[in-house]
Scaffold this motif. Structure first.
Motif, PDB file in Angstrom:
ATOM      1  N   GLU A   9       8.720 -12.169  -1.024  1.00  0.00           N
ATOM      2  CA  GLU A   9       8.185 -12.703  -2.351  1.00  0.00           C
ATOM      3  C   GLU A   9       6.766 -12.228  -2.233  1.00  0.00           C
ATOM      4  OE1 GLU A   9       7.039 -14.108  -5.964  1.00  0.00           O
ATOM      5  OE2 GLU A   9       9.187 -13.911  -5.098  1.00  0.00           O
ATOM      6  N   GLN A  10       5.904 -12.219  -1.276  1.00  0.00           N
ATOM      7  CA  GLN A  10       4.710 -11.614  -1.056  1.00  0.00           C
ATOM      8  C   GLN A  10       4.549 -10.062  -1.688  1.00  0.00           C
ATOM      9  OE1 GLN A  10       3.566 -12.865   2.634  1.00  0.00           O
ATOM     10  NE2 GLN A  10       2.817 -15.034   1.969  1.00  0.00           N
ATOM     11  N   ILE A  11       5.733  -9.437  -1.031  1.00  0.00           N
ATOM     12  CA  ILE A  11       5.694  -8.069  -1.203  1.00  0.00           C
ATOM     13  C   ILE A  11       6.073  -7.818  -2.805  1.00  0.00           C
ATOM     14  CG2 ILE A  11       6.978  -5.993  -0.796  1.00  0.00           C
ATOM     15  CD1 ILE A  11       7.311  -6.954   2.089  1.00  0.00           C
ATOM     16  N   SER A  12       6.874  -8.678  -3.314  1.00  0.00           N
ATOM     17  CA  SER A  12       7.252  -8.365  -4.616  1.00  0.00           C
ATOM     18  C   SER A  12       6.083  -8.833  -5.459  1.00  0.00           C
ATOM     19  CB  SER A  12       8.503  -9.516  -5.193  1.00  0.00           C
ATOM     20  OG  SER A  12       9.642  -9.141  -4.224  1.00  0.00           O
ATOM     21  N   GLN A  13       5.119  -9.898  -5.242  1.00  0.00           N
ATOM     22  CA  GLN A  13       4.215 -10.105  -5.871  1.00  0.00           C
ATOM     23  C   GLN A  13       3.362  -8.724  -6.094  1.00  0.00           C
ATOM     24  OE1 GLN A  13       3.418 -12.407  -7.998  1.00  0.00           O
ATOM     25  NE2 GLN A  13       4.275 -14.309  -7.095  1.00  0.00           N
ATOM     26  N   GLY A  14       3.154  -8.209  -4.948  1.00  0.00           N
ATOM     27  CA  GLY A  14       2.400  -6.760  -4.849  1.00  0.00           C
ATOM     28  C   GLY A  14       2.990  -5.677  -5.877  1.00  0.00           C
ATOM     29  N   ILE A  15       4.357  -5.663  -5.627  1.00  0.00           N
ATOM     30  CA  ILE A  15       4.662  -4.846  -6.451  1.00  0.00           C
ATOM     31  C   ILE A  15       4.647  -4.961  -7.946  1.00  0.00           C
ATOM     32  CG2 ILE A  15       7.305  -4.246  -7.279  1.00  0.00           C
ATOM     33  CD1 ILE A  15       8.306  -4.440  -4.481  1.00  0.00           C
ATOM     34  N   ARG A  16       4.654  -6.073  -8.222  1.00  0.00           N
ATOM     35  CA  ARG A  16       4.415  -6.450  -9.848  1.00  0.00           C
ATOM     36  C   ARG A  16       2.967  -6.022 -10.032  1.00  0.00           C
ATOM     37  NH1 ARG A  16       6.845 -11.506  -7.788  1.00  0.00           N
ATOM     38  NH2 ARG A  16       9.175 -11.719  -8.430  1.00  0.00           N
ATOM     39  N   GLY A  17       2.291  -6.094  -9.246  1.00  0.00           N
ATOM     40  CA  GLY A  17       0.931  -5.538  -9.376  1.00  0.00           C
ATOM     41  C   GLY A  17       0.392  -3.950  -9.429  1.00  0.00           C
ATOM     42  N   LEU A  18       1.629  -3.134  -8.964  1.00  0.00           N
ATOM     43  CA  LEU A  18       1.512  -1.873  -8.867  1.00  0.00           C
ATOM     44  C   LEU A  18       0.880  -1.159 -10.169  1.00  0.00           C
ATOM     45  CD1 LEU A  18       4.651  -0.876  -6.839  1.00  0.00           C
ATOM     46  CD2 LEU A  18       2.306  -1.191  -6.107  1.00  0.00           C
ATOM     47  N   ALA A  72       0.778  -1.196   0.018  1.00  0.00           N
ATOM     48  CA  ALA A  72      -0.019  -0.007   0.085  1.00  0.00           C
ATOM     49  C   ALA A  72       0.783   1.143   0.046  1.00  0.00           C
ATOM     50  CB  ALA A  72      -1.006   0.034   1.132  1.00  0.00           C
ATOM     51  N   ASN A  73       2.006   1.233   0.712  1.00  0.00           N
ATOM     52  CA  ASN A  73       2.895   2.466   1.111  1.00  0.00           C
ATOM     53  C   ASN A  73       3.406   2.734  -0.762  1.00  0.00           C
ATOM     54  OD1 ASN A  73       2.165   2.981   3.611  1.00  0.00           O
ATOM     55  ND2 ASN A  73       4.056   1.770   4.381  1.00  0.00           N
ATOM     56  N   LEU A  74       3.953   1.679  -0.813  1.00  0.00           N
ATOM     57  CA  LEU A  74       4.682   1.571  -2.487  1.00  0.00           C
ATOM     58  C   LEU A  74       3.676   2.154  -3.553  1.00  0.00           C
ATOM     59  CD1 LEU A  74       6.510  -1.650  -2.362  1.00  0.00           C
ATOM     60  CD2 LEU A  74       7.756   0.917  -2.181  1.00  0.00           C
ATOM     61  N   GLN A  75       2.457   1.848  -3.458  1.00  0.00           N
ATOM     62  CA  GLN A  75       1.505   2.380  -4.340  1.00  0.00           C
ATOM     63  C   GLN A  75       1.164   3.939  -4.314  1.00  0.00           C
ATOM     64  OE1 GLN A  75      -0.707   0.632  -7.222  1.00  0.00           O
ATOM     65  NE2 GLN A  75      -0.379   2.889  -7.509  1.00  0.00           N
ATOM     66  N   ALA A  76       1.172   4.076  -2.822  1.00  0.00           N
ATOM     67  CA  ALA A  76       0.897   5.471  -2.543  1.00  0.00           C
ATOM     68  C   ALA A  76       2.266   6.457  -3.054  1.00  0.00           C
ATOM     69  CB  ALA A  76       0.778   5.718  -1.230  1.00  0.00           C
ATOM     70  N   MET A  77       3.412   5.835  -2.956  1.00  0.00           N
ATOM     71  CA  MET A  77       4.792   6.673  -3.467  1.00  0.00           C
ATOM     72  C   MET A  77       4.236   6.732  -4.883  1.00  0.00           C
ATOM     73  SD  MET A  77       7.388   4.787  -1.141  1.00  0.00           S
ATOM     74  CE  MET A  77       8.760   5.755  -1.767  1.00  0.00           C
ATOM     75  N   VAL A  78       4.007   5.771  -5.862  1.00  0.00           N
ATOM     76  CA  VAL A  78       3.906   5.737  -7.241  1.00  0.00           C
ATOM     77  C   VAL A  78       2.818   7.053  -7.511  1.00  0.00           C
ATOM     78  CG1 VAL A  78       3.147   4.518  -9.155  1.00  0.00           C
ATOM     79  CG2 VAL A  78       4.534   3.280  -7.491  1.00  0.00           C
ATOM     80  N   ASP A  79       1.919   6.908  -6.751  1.00  0.00           N
ATOM     81  CA  ASP A  79       0.782   7.791  -7.165  1.00  0.00           C
ATOM     82  C   ASP A  79       1.374   9.272  -6.907  1.00  0.00           C
ATOM     83  OD1 ASP A  79      -0.964   5.596  -7.327  1.00  0.00           O
ATOM     84  OD2 ASP A  79      -1.981   5.868  -5.631  1.00  0.00           O
TER      85      ASP A  79
END
Length: 207
Positions: A157-166, A122-129
Motif C-alpha cells: 500500500e505504501q508503494i501504491s501511494q508512491g505510484i499514485r504520486g508519480l 524511486a525506480n518506478l519514477q526513473a522508469m517513467v522518466d
C-alpha cells in the motif's frame, strides 16, 4: 449524297475528338478519384512486470488479456521474482528494441515483500522518466493486495501511494479495483483468473 457523307464524317470526327479530350469520363476536369489511404503499421506496446505478469502457473496473465481489450500486440517481458531495479535496468533497451507507443508497468510486489518501499518508488519514477524521454506513454499500476501477510500488504500500500504520486505517468487503479483480494488472490500473492482480468481492465482504462 455528298452532303450526307460530309455530315457523317463530321459526326464521327466529333465523337473521336470528345473521346480524346475525356468528354466521356465521369471525372470532369481531368481529376482522378482519391486513393484509399493505407494505414501504417500499428505500434506494439510493452508490459514490464514480475510473476504476476506471467501468471506464475496459476492463471492466464494480464498482458495478453489487455492485448485483447486494446487491440494491440503486447511484448510481455514479465520475469518471476524480479524487483523494480530489474525493470529500471531493462526498460531503455526494451523501448529501443520494440519502439512501443505505451509501456505498461506492474512491478513492486517483490520490493514490498523484501522491504524496499522508497527504492521501489524511486525506480518506478526513473522508469517513467526514461519512457518520457523516448516519447513513450508510461502506464503504471498500483500493486495488488498481498493477503498472506499484513506487513507485506502494508508495504504494498505504501508503494501504491508512491505510484499514485508519480510524475508524468498514467496510473492504472489495479489495487482499488481488486479490493481486499479475498476473491481474487489465489495464493496470498498471485491473482487468479478473475484477478488477472481485473488487472487488464484497470490498465485498459488508461490506454
Amino acid at each position: 449524297m455528298f452532303t450526307k457523307v460530309l455530315h457523317l464524317c463530321f459526326f464521327y470526327c466529333s465523337l473521336i475528338f470528345l473521346a480524346a479530350c475525356g468528354g466521356g469520363s465521369s471525372n470532369s476536369g481531368g481529376q482522378q478519384a482519391p486513393e484509399t489511404p493505407v494505414d501504417g503499421p500499428t505500434q506494439k506496446v510493452i508490459a514490464i512486470g514480475d510473476s504476476i505478469g506471467n501468471g506464475f502457473g496459476i492463471a492466464s496473465p494480464w498482458p495478453p488479456r489487455l492485448a485483447g481489450l486494446i487491440g494491440r500486440d503486447i511484448e510481455n517481458t514479465s520475469v518471476t521474482d524480479e524487483q523494480t531495479s530489474f525493470g529500471l535496468a531493462n526498460i531503455e533497451s526494451l523501448i529501443t528494441q520494440n519502439n512501443p507507443s505505451h509501456v505498461f508497468i506492474l512491478m513492486g510486489t517483490n520490493d514490498a515483500i523484501r522491504g524496499s518501499v522508497d527504492g521501489a518508488v524511486a525506480n518506478l519514477q526513473a522508469m517513467v522518466d526514461i519512457a518520457q524521454r523516448n516519447n513513450v506513454i508510461a502506464v503504471v499500476g498500483t500493486l495488488p493486495p498481498i493477503t498472506r501477510s499484513s506487513s507485506e500488504n502494508r508495504r504494498a500500500e505504501q508503494i501504491s501511494q508512491g505510484i499514485r504520486g508519480l510524475q508524468g505517468a498514467r496510473i492504472a487503479p489495479v489495487r482499488g479495483m481488486l479490493g481486499s483480494g479475498a476473491q481474487t488472490i489465489a495464493d496470498g500473492v498471485h491473482p487468479n483468473d478473475s484477478g488477472q482480468q481485473i488487472i487488464a481492465d484497470a490498465f485498459a482504462t488508461q490506454f
